[in-house]
Each structure stands twice: as C-alpha cells, then as structure tokens.
Write an enzyme that holds these catalytic residues in place. Structure first.
Site, PDB file in Angstrom:
ATOM      1  CE  LYS A 252      -3.934  -1.828   2.234  1.00 58.54           C
ATOM      2  NZ  LYS A 252      -4.687  -2.045   3.363  1.00 58.54           N
TER       3      LYS A 252
HETATM    4  N1  GLU Z   1      -9.586  -6.004   4.168  1.00 59.50           N
HETATM    5  C1  GLU Z   1      -8.598  -7.047   4.137  1.00 59.50           C
HETATM    6  C2  GLU Z   1      -7.405  -6.252   3.227  1.00 59.50           C
HETATM    7  O1  GLU Z   1      -7.607  -5.188   2.942  1.00 59.50           O
HETATM    8  C3  GLU Z   1      -9.287  -7.893   2.844  1.00 59.50           C
HETATM    9  C4  GLU Z   1     -10.250  -9.093   3.525  1.00 59.50           C
HETATM   10  C5  GLU Z   1     -10.638 -10.157   2.556  1.00 59.50           C
HETATM   11  O2  GLU Z   1     -10.973  -9.904   1.076  1.00 59.50           O
HETATM   12  O3  GLU Z   1     -10.952 -10.931   3.125  1.00 59.50           O
HETATM   13  O4  GLU Z   1      -6.445  -6.995   2.997  1.00 59.50           O
END
Ligand code: GLU
Length: 278
Positions: A252
């Site tokens: 990120k």
């Molecule tokens: N919120 C998680 C992330 O951004 C992804 C969750 C999922 O797709 O199970 O890494």
C-alpha cells in the site's frame, strides 16, 4: 446467484494490486449475472481513516468499478460481531488474554523455540491455562484483554472434514491449527479481521470470496469459524498478486503505484483496466 465482494481496509490509498482485486471480484460477479458488493473493513481504529474511506470510493468510481447496494462499513456493525463472540464464548471456546506484545516475545524467548504460522511465531498459549478466578480478578481490576479462540478445542468440537473449494487450487482441507490461538476480539475493539470477515461474508450472502493469494492461509481459520457459527461456506478464488518491475509485491505504501498518483498523471481508466487484463 453469485455474489462477490471487494473488502479493502481504509488504511491508505488504493494501489494497482487493489485495482486488480476489485476488477477481479466485479468481473467474477458480472460474468455470471451476479451481484458485486463493496465492504470497508474499518475496525482498526488506529490505522483506518475516514479520508481513506472516501478516497477508496472515489478511486474505485474513477476506475469504473460499480458496486451494488450500499457500502457495508464494519465499524457500524460491531453488534453483529459481538453476537458471534457471545456464541463462541457460550460454547467455552474463548479465553481472555492479557499478554502484551512484549510478554509474548519474552515467553517465546524463554521457551527457546516458537512454532511459526503464516503470520509469524504462534501465540505460546500463556493465558490459555489461566484459572478462571484469576482471569476474572484481573478483568475486574480493569486489565485490558483480548479474546483468543482455543483453536485445538474448537477444531475438536467440529466433527468430520473441514474443507473449502478454491477455484484455482481445488479442494483444500482446512488446517486452522497452523495459526495457533487467533485473537477474535482485540483489546481496543470487540472484533478482529478473522471474525468480522467471516460474519460479514455470511451476512452479505457472499457466495464467492475472491481475494489475493496472500489471504489463502486466512481461509483455514475462517473455515473453522464458519463451522462453529453454522455459517454457509462460500467458494473461494484466491488470485495472483501483482508485482512491480523488480518482482516485489505492491504494498500500500508504494505510492508510485497508487491509483491517485496514476490519475494525477493523467492515466486513462479504460487503458488501465485493459493493462490489468479486464
Ligand atoms: N480487508 C482485507 C485487506 O484489505 C481483505 C479482506 C478479505 O478480502 O478477506 O487486506
């Protein structure tokens, strides 16, 4: 009917890896005339920010991603996770853990060895055997605590196979013990990634979970939670992860690959979608 979702955490700007994941989920739904939902996984108060949530919606709209229905924000649904926790607690599968990060490191150093799981060294189980009266005394005294799942006990509670289907890798036998006793409620928020994502995939009636291959190990734990909470088991499709020119995974923080930067440089969303294979 197929229902997929994209579930980013608003801890930063979206990068090309997220774009791929969002388009992948959208395409998987649309190809089958299904629904595609958006969920913001914003339970981590220290790392999530409202401006990142707004930016995610903006970046996705710019990219041409169109989701169905309202966005689900996990921070607005803590009661749903609490209900699941209560159920696991009533089944005797949770225990309070008072350890700090430092306590855990010290305990591992003392033991001289630490089995490793997908997220690093496993929790050494320090608080698992804490007498109940002692735990209650500490809680009454205001000591902060997390709730951990006693994974071995939980696995033993589920009879028979624990498997899931990945559309790429095929049928996989879940091995939730490889993560050790995962935290299901943190000290500062009454849920955790594994619990919230499992509950939400069921509540949102997701039939096909698509996400990066880095989250395949997490499915082993989530499959156990589905069994314990009597939730339906979706299909999975863990997709490849995008890498940069040097072969490094796009993190990120790699701002060069953020959608915001590409947009500011005048990138064309249709061309970008095509570059990503959509
Ligand atoms: N919120 C998680 C992330 O951004 C992804 C969750 C999922 O797709 O199970 O890494």
């Amino acid at each position: 009917m197929t229902t997929t979702r994209f579930a980013p955490s608003p801890t930063g700007r979206l990068h090309l890896g997220h774009a791929f994941s969002a388009l992948f989920a959208q395409q998987a739904a649309r190809a089958l005339g299904g629904r595609f939902l958006l969920r913001l996984e914003d339970i981590d108060r220290a790392r999530c920010r409202p401006e990142f949530a707004d930016a995610i919606l903006e970046d996705l709209a710019w990219l041409g991603v169109r989701w169905d229905g309202p966005v689900r924000r996990q921070s607005e649904h803590l009661d749903d996770y609490r209900a699941a926790l209560d159920r696991l607690a009533a089944a005797g599968l949770l225990y309070p853990c008072f350890c700090t990060r430092k306590d855990i490191q010290d305990e591992i150093a003392r033991a001289g060895h630490a089995p490793h799981g997908p997220d690093g060294p496993l929790y050494p189980g320090t608080c698992r055997g804490l007498p109940r009266a002692e735990a209650e005394r500490r809680i009454a005294g205001g000591a902060p605590y997390a709730l951990r799942l006693d994974v071995a006990r939980a696995r033993a509670r589920v009879s028979g196979d624990l498997a899931f289907v990945d559309r790429d890798a095929g049928r996989i036998d879940a091995d939730p013990l490889r993560f050790g006793d995962v935290v299901l409620a943190r000290k500062e928020v009454p849920t955790s990634y594994h619990l919230a994502v499992t509950v939400d995939d069921a509540l949102q009636e997701i039939t096909l979970v698509t996400r990066g291959a880095d989250l395949l190990p997490a499915t082993h734990v989530q499959r156990l939670l589905q069994a314990l909470l009597d939730l339906p088991v979706p299909d999975y499709h863990h997709h490849r992860l995008l890498t940069d020119a040097a072969g490094q995974r796009l993190a990120k923080r790699a701002d060069s690959a953020s959608l915001a930067t590409l947009r500011a440089q005048g990138a064309d969303p249709a061309a970008l979608r095509a570059d990503l294979g959509f």
